[in-house]
Design a protein around this motif. Structure first.
Motif, PDB file in Angstrom:
ATOM      1  N   VAL A 163       0.830  -1.203   0.000  1.00  0.00           N
ATOM      2  CA  VAL A 163       0.000   0.000   0.000  1.00  0.00           C
ATOM      3  C   VAL A 163       0.869   1.260   0.000  1.00  0.00           C
ATOM      4  CG1 VAL A 163      -1.717   1.326   1.287  1.00  0.00           C
ATOM      5  CG2 VAL A 163      -1.888  -1.175   1.180  1.00  0.00           C
ATOM      6  N   ALA A 164       1.765   1.364   0.983  1.00  0.00           N
ATOM      7  CA  ALA A 164       2.583   2.572   1.113  1.00  0.00           C
ATOM      8  C   ALA A 164       3.796   2.273   1.977  1.00  0.00           C
ATOM      9  CB  ALA A 164       1.776   3.710   1.740  1.00  0.00           C
ATOM     10  N   THR A 177       8.427   9.000   0.846  1.00  0.00           N
ATOM     11  CA  THR A 177       7.288   8.100   0.893  1.00  0.00           C
ATOM     12  C   THR A 177       7.044   7.513  -0.492  1.00  0.00           C
ATOM     13  OG1 THR A 177       5.758   9.938   0.466  1.00  0.00           O
ATOM     14  CG2 THR A 177       6.142   9.333   2.780  1.00  0.00           C
ATOM     15  N   TYR A 178       6.329   6.434  -0.512  1.00  0.00           N
ATOM     16  CA  TYR A 178       6.023   5.761  -1.783  1.00  0.00           C
ATOM     17  C   TYR A 178       4.664   5.092  -1.653  1.00  0.00           C
ATOM     18  CZ  TYR A 178       6.553   2.769  -5.871  1.00  0.00           C
ATOM     19  OH  TYR A 178       6.360   2.149  -7.072  1.00  0.00           O
ATOM     20  N   TYR A 179       3.842   5.202  -2.701  1.00  0.00           N
ATOM     21  CA  TYR A 179       2.481   4.676  -2.661  1.00  0.00           C
ATOM     22  C   TYR A 179       2.190   3.794  -3.861  1.00  0.00           C
ATOM     23  CZ  TYR A 179       1.799   8.476   0.683  1.00  0.00           C
ATOM     24  OH  TYR A 179       1.903   9.309   1.766  1.00  0.00           O
ATOM     25  N   VAL A 234      -3.836   3.823  -4.323  1.00  0.00           N
ATOM     26  CA  VAL A 234      -4.147   4.659  -3.152  1.00  0.00           C
ATOM     27  C   VAL A 234      -3.551   6.053  -3.259  1.00  0.00           C
ATOM     28  CG1 VAL A 234      -4.252   2.584  -1.718  1.00  0.00           C
ATOM     29  CG2 VAL A 234      -2.159   3.970  -1.744  1.00  0.00           C
ATOM     30  N   LYS A 235      -2.771   6.288  -4.289  1.00  0.00           N
ATOM     31  CA  LYS A 235      -2.101   7.574  -4.436  1.00  0.00           C
ATOM     32  C   LYS A 235      -3.136   8.696  -4.505  1.00  0.00           C
ATOM     33  CE  LYS A 235       1.555   7.041  -6.788  1.00  0.00           C
ATOM     34  NZ  LYS A 235       2.497   6.828  -7.912  1.00  0.00           N
ATOM     35  N   GLY A 236      -2.918   9.745  -3.726  1.00  0.00           N
ATOM     36  CA  GLY A 236      -3.849  10.861  -3.690  1.00  0.00           C
ATOM     37  C   GLY A 236      -4.961  10.699  -2.672  1.00  0.00           C
ATOM     38  N   GLN A 283      -3.190   7.627   6.993  1.00  0.00           N
ATOM     39  CA  GLN A 283      -4.444   8.355   6.866  1.00  0.00           C
ATOM     40  C   GLN A 283      -5.095   7.927   5.562  1.00  0.00           C
ATOM     41  OE1 GLN A 283      -5.934  10.675   9.020  1.00  0.00           O
ATOM     42  NE2 GLN A 283      -7.673  10.555   7.605  1.00  0.00           N
ATOM     43  N   MET A 284      -6.304   7.409   5.665  1.00  0.00           N
ATOM     44  CA  MET A 284      -7.004   6.891   4.498  1.00  0.00           C
ATOM     45  C   MET A 284      -8.269   7.705   4.279  1.00  0.00           C
ATOM     46  SD  MET A 284      -6.541   2.794   5.112  1.00  0.00           S
ATOM     47  CE  MET A 284      -7.723   2.757   6.455  1.00  0.00           C
TER      48      MET A 284
END
Length: 122
Positions: free
Chosen positions: A47-48, A57-59, A63-65, A81-82
């Motif tokens: 996920v991240a 960080t990397y996504y 889920v990006k954005g 944080q989702m």
């Protein structure tokens, strides 16, 4: 280091949750931390991830954005944080630690916490 994930729950589509990954052990700040998720009948997926310093960080594209990973090394905690949750985000979410930042492969992570269930209703 030991990890414990929390913060999951049931939320409607479009809602939000914040997951926490609390660590014990003085070396936590040396680890990169990743979040993974696993839906029923599916492989565990990345996920991240966040660098030990918090500066990188990397996504996953899915889920990006919408999701934001962060950490507070003074509190030995990493957050996810989702926002704008979708039914397809439903899964058990796990946090894991690794000395090397940037890996998306679950088998490369050395330490795992127990999962926390996230359910998004439509």
């Amino acid at each position: 280091v030991q990890l414990q994930a929390s913060g999951g729950g049931l939320v409607q589509a479009g809602g939000f949750l914040r997951l926490s990954c609390a660590a014990s052990g003085r070396t936590f700040s040396s680890y990169a931390v990743g979040w993974f998720r696993q839906a029923p009948g599916k492989e565990r997926e990345f996920v991240a991830a966040i660098h030990w310093s918090g500066s990188r960080t990397y996504y996953d594209d899915s889920v990006k954005g919408r999701f934001t990973i962060s950490r507070d090394n003074a509190k030995n905690t990493v957050y996810l944080q989702m926002n704008s949750l979708k039914p397809e985000d439903t899964a058990v979410y796990y946090c894991a630690a690794h000395y090397v930042f940037g890996s998306v492969a679950a088998y490369e992570y050395d330490v795992w916490g127990q999962g926390t269930q996230v359910t998004v209703s439509s």
